[in-house]
Enzyme design. Structure first.
Site, PDB file in Angstrom:
ATOM      1  CG  PHE A   1      -1.130  -2.852  -1.756  1.00 41.60           C
ATOM      2  CD1 PHE A   1      -1.137  -2.556  -0.403  1.00 41.60           C
ATOM      3  CD2 PHE A   1      -0.851  -4.162  -2.142  1.00 41.60           C
ATOM      4  CE1 PHE A   1      -0.880  -3.531   0.545  1.00 41.60           C
ATOM      5  CE2 PHE A   1      -0.602  -5.144  -1.207  1.00 41.60           C
ATOM      6  CZ  PHE A   1      -0.620  -4.829   0.145  1.00 41.60           C
TER       7      PHE A   1
ATOM      8  CB  THR B   1      -3.327  -7.850  -1.045  1.00 45.09           C
ATOM      9  OG1 THR B   1      -3.725  -8.874  -0.133  1.00 45.09           O
ATOM     10  CG2 THR B   1      -3.861  -6.514  -0.544  1.00 45.09           C
TER      11      THR B   1
END
Length: 280
Positions: free
Chosen positions: A174, A172
């Site tokens: 960010f 992921t």
């Protein structure tokens, strides 16, 4: 006074892990929603925001691109978290004891092979860190959580199985955001990134012409995504990321040409590319 960084989710969430990895000197502040994260920073209750924008398995995070342009925040950095999923249970429980495992809806399919092989039923929880907290509170040795090792540390759970995800590259990305823009060069050796949103003028081939300036000036555009504005099928906004700094002559020329064919441009941030970007 210790500086604070806000994230969405409960303590032990992967967003919390991103905070701890990227800003270990800051206090992590959990928030219920992305809107709460933004409000917490804008109110002065936190200094920075940690917001997930995309995942290698599931694509972009819903609602984030809609929130960013009007958030009042500026991107100052990026961070990456390798999403390792672990089977967590109360101390003393064994793998054979586990009948049900709780986690967020998007995490359960990523562990489908492991759950099937071990006869464990997947159960949906609103948040993987919350699942870990509730498993700890119930103290039922037949129930487990699928979450980060950080969640296990926080809620006193044992790791019965590590890294059980089916995909070995699930990551992921960010964005770290601040109320104050920072367009200074902070090259970490991997270049700079400029993120912006824009709307094209209502003329034929406007998008094609707007993009032409990046091609002719040799600017690498790494991301271009579209989404509706205010629920209208005729109003489209674009989110883009390019390699380089706005002061670079090539990018400056490309942005100048973009301005001619657009009705709105908003630079959301200028920040160094993370080393992990090239490893993912």
């Amino acid at each position: 006074m210790k500086k604070r960084i806000a994230f969405q989710g409960e303590l032990g969430a992967y967003s919390h892990e991103a905070c701890r990895n990227s800003r270990p000197d800051m206090e992590a502040v959990p928030c219920a929603t992305f809107e709460d994260v933004i409000h917490t920073v804008n109110s002065g209750a936190a200094d920075l925001a940690m917001l997930p924008v995309e995942n290698t398995t599931y694509g972009r995070v819903a609602d984030i691109h809609r929130l960013l342009p009007n958030s009042g925040l500026n991107i100052i950095d990026e961070a990456f978290v390798r999403v390792h999923i672990n089977l967590l249970a109360v101390p003393g429980a064994k793998l054979d004891d586990i009948k049900e495992a709780y986690s967020h809806l998007v995490l359960l399919p990523q562990c489908a092979s492991f759950l099937t092989e071990n006869g464990i039923r997947g159960r949906v929880s609103p948040d993987n860190a919350r699942a870990a907290r509730e498993v700890a509170e119930k103290a039922d040795p037949s129930q487990a959580a699928l979450a980060s090792e950080l969640a296990g540390e926080i809620y006193g759970l044992d790791v019965l199985a590590r890294h059980i995800e089916d995909f070995d590259n699930n990551t992921t990305r960010f964005l770290i955001m601040s109320p104050t823009a920072d367009h200074s060069r902070r090259d970490s050796g991997h270049g700079m990134i400029t993120s912006f949103v824009f709307q094209v003028r209502n003329i034929p081939a406007a998008l094609y012409k707007a993009m032409g300036g990046f091609a002719t000036n040799g600017v690498n555009m790494t991301k271009l995504e579209s989404y509706m504005v205010d629920g209208s099928f005729t109003a489209t906004q674009f989110y883009a990321e390019v390699d380089g700094h706005p002061d670079d002559p090539a990018l400056a020329r490309a942005l100048e040409e973009l301005d001619y064919f657009t009705s709105y441009i908003n630079v959301l941030g200028v920040y160094p590319a993370a080393e992990a970007r090239h490893k993912t």
